[in-house]
Write a protein that holds these residues in place. Structure first.
Motif, PDB file in Angstrom:
ATOM      1  N   MET A 292      -7.246  -1.084  11.780  1.00 26.41           N
ATOM      2  CA  MET A 292      -8.570  -1.672  11.527  1.00 26.41           C
ATOM      3  C   MET A 292      -8.448  -2.900  10.625  1.00 26.41           C
ATOM      4  N   ASN A 293      -7.314  -3.022   9.958  1.00 26.33           N
ATOM      5  CA  ASN A 293      -7.135  -4.168   9.058  1.00 26.33           C
ATOM      6  C   ASN A 293      -5.638  -4.436   8.870  1.00 26.33           C
ATOM      7  N   GLU A 294      -5.347  -5.406   8.059  1.00 23.70           N
ATOM      8  CA  GLU A 294      -3.971  -5.848   7.852  1.00 23.70           C
ATOM      9  C   GLU A 294      -3.104  -4.739   7.262  1.00 23.70           C
ATOM     10  N   GLN A 295      -3.671  -4.030   6.297  1.00 24.96           N
ATOM     11  CA  GLN A 295      -2.895  -2.970   5.639  1.00 24.96           C
ATOM     12  C   GLN A 295      -2.496  -1.901   6.662  1.00 24.96           C
ATOM     13  N   GLU A 296      -3.446  -1.559   7.527  1.00 28.60           N
ATOM     14  CA  GLU A 296      -3.126  -0.548   8.543  1.00 28.60           C
ATOM     15  C   GLU A 296      -2.078  -1.066   9.522  1.00 28.60           C
ATOM     16  N   LEU A 297      -2.150  -2.347   9.848  1.00 25.72           N
ATOM     17  CA  LEU A 297      -1.126  -2.889  10.751  1.00 25.72           C
ATOM     18  C   LEU A 297       0.251  -2.748  10.111  1.00 25.72           C
ATOM     19  N   ARG A 298       0.337  -3.124   8.855  1.00 20.92           N
ATOM     20  CA  ARG A 298       1.632  -3.019   8.170  1.00 20.92           C
ATOM     21  C   ARG A 298       2.112  -1.564   8.126  1.00 20.92           C
ATOM     22  N   ASN A 299       1.186  -0.684   7.801  1.00 22.00           N
ATOM     23  CA  ASN A 299       1.589   0.719   7.667  1.00 22.00           C
ATOM     24  C   ASN A 299       1.936   1.343   9.020  1.00 22.00           C
ATOM     25  N   LEU A 300       1.224   0.935  10.048  1.00 18.87           N
ATOM     26  CA  LEU A 300       1.564   1.461  11.380  1.00 18.87           C
ATOM     27  C   LEU A 300       2.935   0.942  11.816  1.00 18.87           C
ATOM     28  N   MET A 301       3.203  -0.325  11.533  1.00 15.34           N
ATOM     29  CA  MET A 301       4.528  -0.868  11.878  1.00 15.34           C
ATOM     30  C   MET A 301       5.622  -0.116  11.114  1.00 15.34           C
ATOM     31  N   PHE A 302       5.357   0.126   9.846  1.00 15.30           N
ATOM     32  CA  PHE A 302       6.341   0.831   9.016  1.00 15.30           C
ATOM     33  C   PHE A 302       6.548   2.255   9.546  1.00 15.30           C
ATOM     34  N   THR A 303       5.452   2.902   9.868  1.00 11.16           N
ATOM     35  CA  THR A 303       5.521   4.266  10.411  1.00 11.16           C
ATOM     36  C   THR A 303       6.303   4.272  11.723  1.00 11.16           C
ATOM     37  N   ALA A 304       5.976   3.308  12.575  1.00  8.86           N
ATOM     38  CA  ALA A 304       6.611   3.259  13.901  1.00  8.86           C
ATOM     39  C   ALA A 304       8.107   2.999  13.810  1.00  8.86           C
ATOM     40  N   SER A 305       8.546   2.403  12.711  1.00  7.79           N
ATOM     41  CA  SER A 305       9.973   2.053  12.591  1.00  7.79           C
ATOM     42  C   SER A 305      10.835   3.223  12.123  1.00  7.79           C
ATOM     43  N   GLN A 306      10.191   4.327  11.741  1.00  7.63           N
ATOM     44  CA  GLN A 306      10.950   5.435  11.141  1.00  7.63           C
ATOM     45  C   GLN A 306      11.835   6.150  12.162  1.00  7.63           C
TER      46      GLN A 306
END
Ligand SMILES: Cc1ncc(C[n+]2csc(CCOP(=O)(O)OP(=O)(O)O)c2C)c(N)n1
Ligand SMILES: CC(=O)[C@@H](O)[C@H](O)COP(=O)(O)O
Ligand SMILES: [Mg+2]
Length: 638
Positions: free
Chosen positions: A459-473
């Motif tokens: 929904m926002n920039e922070q979520e994009l960053r966190n989703l990318m970080f999550t997806a990279s695990q």
């Protein structure tokens, strides 16, 4: 403000008018056409460099060929502004890409001269071949078929599939290869090297004109003479070029390279080629942005520059006094690099969109770990799958609508093998002025039906960053993150990277009676709507679900137990999308509630600004507020 065309252009209402002119007048037509494009695009916007680069080609093609009987197919179509202007749309050109105006791409329903609807690249040879084979079948043996394709678009598998097929036919097909060494960014790959090799081979170029002259003479003596001439020609070409000619090997007659800005020579050559049967390719060398110095110099920037001052070349920017939110694409680009600096497994893959996706940030810093693979979405997906088999974590960034081309690869090469590939789908939802070919309408539906795939949207920039970080695990499988064209909402967006539990939504506010469930950036409209409703004492619940798959079942149980009415909002298709997933959950768990879904309906939505299109489909802020009020049975405020 309506732009006045030049003296000759003003009289050209169709190519038939152009064909009335003498060859001596073509130069002036080209000048006026080029100026008309510059004048219009500078104040109304749109694609720029590509159309400037094919002005002479456009004029020559319509001058020599009997369009629309002869069928001209433009690849991508972002270079077809001159074609539109010469084919009856000069006076409507100021509406280009605007809501209810003409389309920025050729479109069959717009004009009989637009033989094929385009927007996605590399379709022209297949389509023109289909037309040519149909003409043979219908005994329309005097009909010509021409595909105009750029060097960038030629890098796609589809173009090669079409060449492979066409070369084995005797269909009347002329492929005009518009070689400007550019895609949106500089073109890449071995084919580019090959084309440069042909273009710069001095010996070959020296004798090329002589071969041409001989051929012109011999072809007058009938088909056998042509066959002999063709063999001689191929032999000479093969010895003169470093490699044997690629196109000749595919049984095309290859002509060129020629100067694609010499309109007289082009007209002469095209006239000659009209007489040569079968599949043939004319290699034209052009300059993207020709005639506008800055566009020639910085070709990527001037691919689609936005509004600009045509005299100074200043590209207009809105100046703000306060910090503004970044574009989602830039958050992606910077975050990817930041993560890659920490995690050596991360790779970046883009099919020809380094600037558009901001993958260029990582490409610049880590050229070995972020790669442009050409306009080749299918390859980008399977190439990423290959990287993943070796324990790397590819972030494959593809515009949502272009990902449609790589769908079998997503299913067959990634999901069936449960490989850890992260798909970042930029331009998800309405793309805006690019219109129907570019809207990222379908990705939630087409991704969520594949086993193993996670489908998320920030929904926002922070979520994009966190989703990318999550997806990279480690331990993740196929993972989709979709986000829209344009800016987010957080000027201070460099937040610490945090993990998000996969399938976990977020409660933005609890409320009464109506629960509004959103996915992605569109949720910000609902935040504003809720503020408005609060003024009237109305308080729906609002939940940012973040995942269309897996759904946050715990949160959904809570919602269906507490609220009688549920409104879902998504910037994506209603058929099979996020709202459908919520309905499936409701049915599967035996809940009963009044559910209304807002999103993109089952119709083709054309071009306009993103907000205009949201409004058209009823999910702009007013439309959402209206829907909530109707569900609450409260009158709309006037
Ligand atoms: C399938 C697909 N992928 C990506 C794009 C985005 N795109 C539009 S134009 C373009 C570059 C095309 O290069 P070329 O065909 O050489 O045309 P030029 O702009 O150089 O005239 C790209 C990558 C697209 N339209 N379709
Ligand atoms: C013609 C084409 O496909 C691209 O130029 C596209 O218009 C780029 O879109 P963005 O401007 O959203 O990057
Ligand atoms: Mg090009």
């Amino acid at each position: 403000m309506i732009i006045e065309p030049g003296e000759l252009l003003a009289k050209i209402d169709s190519p038939a008018d152009l064909r009335q002119l003498s060859e001596d007048q073509l130069l002036q037509v080209c000048q006026e056409l080029r100026q008309f494009i510059i004048d219009n695009v500078s104040i109304y916007g749109g694609h720029f460099g590509a159309s400037l680069g094919v002005v002479e080609l456009t004029v020559a093609l319509h001058y020599v060929f009997n369009t629309p009987y002869d069928q001209l197919v433009w690849d991508v179509g972002h270079q077809a502004y001159g074609h539109k202007i010469l084919t009856g749309r000069r006076d409507a050109f100021h509406t280009n890409r605007k809501l209810n105006g003409i389309s920025g791409f050729p479109k069959r329903k717009e004009s009989e001269y637009d033989t094929f609807g385009v927007g996605h690249s590399s379709t022209s040879i297949s389509a023109a071949l289909g037309m040519a084979v149909a003409s043979q079948y219908k005994q329309e043996l005097d009909r010509h078929h021409i595909a105009v394709i750029g060097d960038g678009s030629m890098t796609a598998g589809m173009a090669f599939e079409a060449l492979n097929h066409a070369g084995a036919t005797d269909a009347d097909l002329l492929v005009v290869l518009n070689d400007n060494c550019m895609s949106i960014d500089p073109n890449v790959g071995a084919l580019k090297e090959y084309l440069t090799d042909i273009t710069t081979s001095r010996t070959y170029n020296k004798v090329r004109d002589e071969i041409w002259n001989i051929l012109g003479k011999i072809s007058k003596f009938g088909p056998n003479a042509q066959q002999i001439a063709s063999k001689v020609e191929s032999g000479i070409k093969a010895t003169l070029l470093k490699q044997s000619n690629l196109f000749e090997s595919l049984k095309f007659r290859y002509f060129g390279p020629i100067d694609g800005h010499d309109v007289h020579h082009l007209a002469m050559v095209l006239n000659d080629l009209k007489k040569i049967p079968g599949p043939k390719i004319l290699h034209c060398v052009t300059v993207k942005g020709k005639g506008f110095a800055l566009a020639e110099k910085e070709q990527t920037k001037w691919h689609a520059p936005g509004l600009f001052d045509k005299v100074t070349g200043e590209i207009y920017k809105v100046h703000h006094t306060t910090p503004q939110p970044p574009k989602y694409q830039d958050v992606f680009g910077h975050t990817l690099l930041e993560m890659a600096e920490q995690n050596p497994k991360i790779f970046g893959v883009t099919p020809a969109m380094p600037s558009g996706s901001s993958m260029n940030i990582m490409m610049k810093a880590m050229p070995d770990r972020a790669l442009d693979v050409g306009i080749a979405e299918q390859h980008a997906v399977t190439f990423s799958a290959g990287l993943a088999t070796q324990g790397l974590v590819p972030f494959c960034n593809i515009y949502s609508s272009f990902m449609q081309r790589g769908y079998d690869q997503v299913v067959h090469d990634v999901c069936l093998q449960n490989l850890h590939v992260v798909f970042c789908l930029d331009r998800a939802g309405f793309a805006g002025a690019d219109g129907q070919t570019h809207h990222g309408s379908y990705d939630i539906a087409y991704m969520r039906c594949i086993p193993n795939m996670v489908v998320s949207s920030p929904m926002n920039e922070q979520e994009l960053r966190n989703l990318m970080f999550t997806a990279s695990q480690d331990g993740m499988g196929p993972f989709t993150i979709r986000y829209p064209r344009g800016e987010g909402v957080m000027p201070a967006w460099r937040t610490p990277l945090e993990l998000i539990e996969v399938g976990k939504g977020r409660t933005i506010q609890e409320g009464e009676e109506v629960a509004v469930l959103t996915i992605g950036h569109i949720g910000n409209y609902v935040v504003d709507v809720c503020k408005n409703l609060k003024l009237d004492g109305l308080r729906p619940g609002h939940f940012d679900m973040r995942f269309a798959k897996p759904l946050d079942e715990k949160l959904l149980h809570h919602i269906f137990q507490k609220y009688d009415k549920v409104l879902t909002v998504e910037d994506g298709c209603l058929q099979g999308g996020f709202g459908s997933a919520v309905l499936e959950f409701m049915a599967d768990h035996g809940y009963q509630a009044q559910v209304k879904r807002l999103g993109i309906p089952d119709v083709i939505v054309e071009h306009g600004s993103q907000l205009e299109l949201h409004r058209l489909c009823g999910f702009d802020p007013e439309g959402i507020e209206r829907a909530v009020r109707e569900m609450m049975d409260v009158a709309v405020r006037v």
